[in-house]
Design a protein around this motif. Structure first.
Motif, PDB file in Angstrom:
ATOM      1  N   CYS A 176       0.838  -1.213   0.000  1.00 25.34           N
ATOM      2  CA  CYS A 176       0.000   0.000   0.000  1.00 25.34           C
ATOM      3  C   CYS A 176       0.866   1.254   0.000  1.00 25.34           C
ATOM      4  CB  CYS A 176      -0.919   0.026   1.218  1.00 25.34           C
ATOM      5  SG  CYS A 176      -2.119  -1.296   1.194  1.00 25.34           S
ATOM      6  N   ALA A 177       1.978   1.210   0.747  1.00 26.99           N
ATOM      7  CA  ALA A 177       2.864   2.386   0.809  1.00 26.99           C
ATOM      8  C   ALA A 177       3.475   2.642  -0.567  1.00 26.99           C
ATOM      9  CB  ALA A 177       3.961   2.169   1.843  1.00 26.99           C
ATOM     10  N   SER A 178       3.881   1.581  -1.224  1.00 32.76           N
ATOM     11  CA  SER A 178       4.507   1.728  -2.530  1.00 32.76           C
ATOM     12  C   SER A 178       3.522   2.392  -3.511  1.00 32.76           C
ATOM     13  CB  SER A 178       4.941   0.343  -3.004  1.00 32.76           C
ATOM     14  OG  SER A 178       5.279   0.372  -4.332  1.00 32.76           O
ATOM     15  N   TYR A 179       2.276   1.939  -3.478  1.00 28.26           N
ATOM     16  CA  TYR A 179       1.245   2.526  -4.340  1.00 28.26           C
ATOM     17  C   TYR A 179       1.058   4.010  -4.007  1.00 28.26           C
ATOM     18  CZ  TYR A 179      -3.255   3.348  -6.567  1.00 28.26           C
ATOM     19  OH  TYR A 179      -4.253   3.871  -7.325  1.00 28.26           O
ATOM     20  N   HIS A 180       0.979   4.302  -2.703  1.00 29.21           N
ATOM     21  CA  HIS A 180       0.778   5.684  -2.252  1.00 29.21           C
ATOM     22  C   HIS A 180       1.929   6.577  -2.746  1.00 29.21           C
ATOM     23  CE1 HIS A 180      -0.135   8.984   0.592  1.00 29.21           C
ATOM     24  NE2 HIS A 180       1.166   9.038   0.773  1.00 29.21           N
TER      25      HIS A 180
END
Ligand code: S3P
Length: 186
Positions: A176-180
Motif C-alpha cells: 500500500c505504501a509503494s502505491y501511495h
C-alpha cells in the motif's frame, strides 16, 4: 516529475497506534525488509532529555512530554529525509497540529488491536506511565474510545494486527505504501 527524480524522493512511513499495538515490532521488521532508517520518537525524546519517558511524566508532567513530542515531530518534518520509518508514541495523535504533521511527513499506518489484546500485551509493562494504575484495563478502554477517531482521521491505512501475522502485516503495508508513494510522485 520524471522517473529519475521520482526514484530519488525520500520516502517516510509513519506508524501510529495505541500502546502495545506493535509499532516497534513492525517498525523493526519493516526496517529489516526495506532498509529504511528506523526512528522511534520516544527514544529520541529520551536521548534528547537524558530521561526516561517515565521520569519525564513524573518530573515534568504529561503536557511537558506532549510539548517534547510535538517539537520532535517538527524537527523530523524539517530535517533532510532519507527513506525512513517513524514509530511514534501512542498519544501522538492527541494534538491537532501533530495529526497534520504526521500526514505531511509520509504514509501513515494505524496499527490496531482490540482493548483486550492491548491489555494482554501490555500487562507486564512497567515503562508506560499512563498504564501504571490500579485498573489498566479500564484505562485502556477509556483512552481507546477517545483516541480511535483520531487515529482513523490521521491514517492512510488501517491494519488490524490481530487478524494478520507480522509477515502479512508488513507485506500489506509495503504494498500500500509503494502505491501511495507512486501516486504522490506522479
Ligand atoms: C503514550 C505512549 C507511549 C509513550 C508515552 C505516552 C500514550 O509510547 O509515548 O508513555 O500516550 O499512549 P508507546 O505507544 O510506544 O508505548
Amino acid at each position: 516529475m520524471n522517473n529519475e527524480s521520482a526514484r530519488q524522493m525520500p520516502r517516510t512511513l509513519v506508524l501510529i497506534g495505541f500502546m502495545g499495538s506493535g509499532k516497534s515490532t513492525i517498525g523493526r521488521k519493516l526496517h529489516q525488509q526495506l532498509g529504511y532508517q528506523l526512528i522511534d520518537t520516544d527514544q529520541l525524546i529520551e536521548a534528547g532529555t537524558k530521561k526516561s519517558i517515565q521520569q519525564i511524566f513524573t518530573d515534568d508532567g504529561e503536557e511537558s512530554f506532549r510539548d517534547l513530542e510535538s517539537a520532535m515531530l517538527n524537527e523530523l518534518a524539517v530535517s533532510p529525509a532519507a527513506n525512513r520509518i517513524i514509530s511514534t508514541g501512542g498519544g501522538v495523535v492527541l494534538r491537532e497540529q501533530n495529526r497534520k504533521l504526521l500526514r505531511d511527513l509520509g504514509f501513515v499506518v494505524w496499527l490496531r488491536a482490540s482493548a483486550k489484546e492491548i491489555f494482554r500485551r501490555t500487562a507486564s509493562s512497567k515503562h508506560r506511565p499512563l498504564l501504571q494504575t490500579h485498573d489498566p484495563e479500564a484505562v485502556i478502554h477509556t483512552m481507546m474510545t477517545e483516541r480511535d477517531a483520531l487515529y482513523k482521521e490521521t491514517c492512510h491505512l488501517e491494519i488490524d494486527t490481530a487478524d494478520l501475522d507480522m509477515e502479512e502485516a508488513c507485506a500489506g503495508i509495503m504494498e500500500c505504501a509503494s502505491y501511495h508513494f507512486k501516486q504522490c510522485e506522479q
